[in-house]
Structures are given as C-alpha cells and as structure tokens.
Write an enzyme that holds these catalytic residues in place. Structure first.
Site, PDB file in Angstrom:
ATOM      1  N   LYS A 232      12.206  -4.107   7.196  1.00  0.00           N
ATOM      2  CA  LYS A 232      13.398  -3.383   6.761  1.00  0.00           C
ATOM      3  C   LYS A 232      14.408  -3.238   7.897  1.00  0.00           C
ATOM      4  O   LYS A 232      14.102  -3.457   9.066  1.00  0.00           O
ATOM      5  CB  LYS A 232      13.005  -2.023   6.178  1.00  0.00           C
ATOM      6  CG  LYS A 232      12.345  -2.162   4.812  1.00  0.00           C
ATOM      7  CD  LYS A 232      12.204  -0.851   4.078  1.00  0.00           C
ATOM      8  CE  LYS A 232      11.735  -1.102   2.643  1.00  0.00           C
ATOM      9  NZ  LYS A 232      11.503   0.141   1.901  1.00  0.00           N
ATOM     10  N   ARG A 266       2.726  -1.393   2.211  1.00  0.00           N
ATOM     11  CA  ARG A 266       3.354  -2.393   1.336  1.00  0.00           C
ATOM     12  C   ARG A 266       4.072  -3.394   2.240  1.00  0.00           C
ATOM     13  O   ARG A 266       5.015  -3.028   2.947  1.00  0.00           O
ATOM     14  CB  ARG A 266       4.331  -1.725   0.366  1.00  0.00           C
ATOM     15  CG  ARG A 266       4.967  -2.672  -0.634  1.00  0.00           C
ATOM     16  CD  ARG A 266       5.884  -1.919  -1.590  1.00  0.00           C
ATOM     17  NE  ARG A 266       6.464  -2.805  -2.588  1.00  0.00           N
ATOM     18  CZ  ARG A 266       7.594  -3.504  -2.427  1.00  0.00           C
ATOM     19  NH1 ARG A 266       8.276  -3.389  -1.287  1.00  0.00           N
ATOM     20  NH2 ARG A 266       8.048  -4.294  -3.386  1.00  0.00           N
TER      21      ARG A 266
END
Length: 285
Positions: A232, A266
């Site tokens: 991210k 995740r």
C-alpha cells in the site's frame, strides 16, 4: 503464542462451510483480483486460467484463505455494475472451488447480492470493505448465510474516501465506529466477525501508521484482527519507491502488525508472509 493473548481474550476459530479455521497461529489471506484496474498491477488476473494458476501457486505457498475481488477499491477507482462484478467473481470462485474443494475462499465485495452469489458458488467468508455502509442489505444477508464476516472500517466510497480522512484521534474513532457495527451484527446473530481497521481507506499515511502502532487497542473487542497492508501507499510512498519494489517494506509492516495482534495478513505475496509468520512465531515459542 500465549504472550500475544494475555491482555484480551479473543475468539480463535472461524467456521467456514464445515471447516474450522483455527487462529491460534496467524493466517495468510492471498489476494486474487479478477479486475483490470486493481492498484497493484501484478495482482490483476484476466482469465480463469490465470486465476487457477495463481490460486494453485498461493495454495502451494501456504495460503490459508483465497480472497477473490472483482471491484477495484483503490482511491478513485471506476464504479462498475453489480452484474459486471458478478460476471467477474462467480466463475472464478466456481473454478477454484471445483479445482480445490478444500480451499477456503473469501469474497471481497460490499454488495449483498454479490456476496450471496459468491457463497452459493463456493465462498466461505464475506470480506466487506464498507462494513455494511454501501449496501443496507449486507448485514441481513450475512446473518442469513451465517458465514464469517470481515468488518472493515471505511468512510464514504472508493471514489470519495480520500476526502473523508479527518480524525481527532484516528484509533479511538475507528474503534468507536467498529464497536457500533459489532453490536449491530451481534444483534442479528452473526457469530464470526473479524475486524479490519482499513489501512488506506479514508486514512492518510500518518493515520495508517498511527493505526498500525496502536492496532492492539482494537483487541479490546475480543475479535480476530486482519491487517491489509500489502504494497500500500503507506509503504511505497514512505520509502520513495514504486509498488513493484514494496515487498521488503510490506514484510516490515506485516511484522509490526503481528506484534500488535494481527491474526490474518492479507497479502499479494503469500510465500513471504508465511515465512514472516514462521519466524515471528518461532521467536515467541
């Protein structure tokens, strides 16, 4: 692993279509995006053959859950119809379920209709980035299906969330908003709830790092925690690199998440996440 659970007692099992998934040790959720525009280009899968090959690799690398998504939730992502999302995810889930019937599949959607169709196709977990905010039927649908529900914190939509990243205390406000949802879900009889603080969703980079630093405060609700940090912007922008080079940074923030009580990571890179967990747990035994 007892050191991680001495402060707050939490639920340590998930019931997934007749299978019991223990969370006594942290688990890995592999990301399978059947989209043309997900934020990490290498995660985009365009055909069932690609989906099955990636699923096979992730399962061989040790993925405990495969998370199938057909709607890109990156900031500013284009909206698509329910039918288009169904057309993307249902064949993928059916194919994986047929090829790997013992695999635990999660559907990454905020739409109740998609969630229900995905469970019918073989999914065992609903992963809702909106926490029920974007479909008023989602929580009733989860209650009807009685599958584990990943409750993520987000404000607005993928198209508007960047404008809503305003908090006095991001951890306290995220906790308060999740707590209200948990109470509502319990009233509906939903048993298996996993909390996701929503890194990158209506949060600035500073908010993300504050959430990571204090993620263990969410354990007061006694529920498993999921950390979605893989590649991210908080990683690659902080390091001044691109997403393709963000694996090392992802491993670093995932390790921090484990120390703060994450039960599920995740990730795009399953093998590296499994190795991270292996070394983390070995250090605590």
């Amino acid at each position: 692993m007892e050191a991680k659970d001495t402060l707050f007692k939490k639920k340590t099992t998930l019931y997934c279509r007749g299978k019991i998934l223990s969370l006594d040790l942290p688990r890995v959720m592999g990301i399978l995006n059947v989209t043309p525009d997900s934020f990490f280009a290498d995660s985009r899968l365009q055909s069932l053959d690609e989906v099955l090959k990636r699923a096979a690799t992730m399962l061989a690398d040790g993925a405990d859950i495969l998370d199938i998504g057909g709607y890109s939730s990156r900031p500013g992502a284009a909206d698509i119809s329910v039918q288009e999302e169904l057309d993307r995810v249902v064949p993928a889930i059916e194919a994986i379920h047929a090829a790997y019937p013992n695999a635990i599949i999660s559907i990454d959607t905020f739409r109740a209709q998609v969630a229900e169709a995905a469970v019918a196709a073989g999914a065992a977990i609903i992963n809702d980035i909106s926490g029920g905010n974007l479909d008023q039927n989602m929580h009733d649908t989860v209650a009807k299906l009685q599958v584990p529900y990943i409750l993520m914190h987000m404000r607005g939509t993928p198209q508007t969330m960047a404008t809503l990243a305003k908090y006095e205390d991001v951890v306290t406000e995220v906790l308060d908003e999740l707590q209200l949802k948990v109470y509502s879900l319990r009233q509906l009889g939903i048993k298996d709830i996993i909390l996701d603080p929503g890194f990158g969703f209506a949060k600035t980079i500073d908010h993300n790092f504050e959430l990571l630093k204090r993620m263990d405060e969410l354990r007061i609700l006694g529920l498993p925690l999921l950390a979605g940090l893989s590649r991210k912007s908080m990683v690659y922008k902080s390091l001044g690199i691109n997403q393709a080079d963000a694996l090392t940074g992802t491993i670093a923030v995932n390790t921090i998440a484990l120390t703060k009580g994450a039960d599920i990571l995740r990730v795009h890179d399953v093998k590296e996440a499994k190795q991270t967990i292996q070394l983390y747990t070995k250090a605590l035994l």
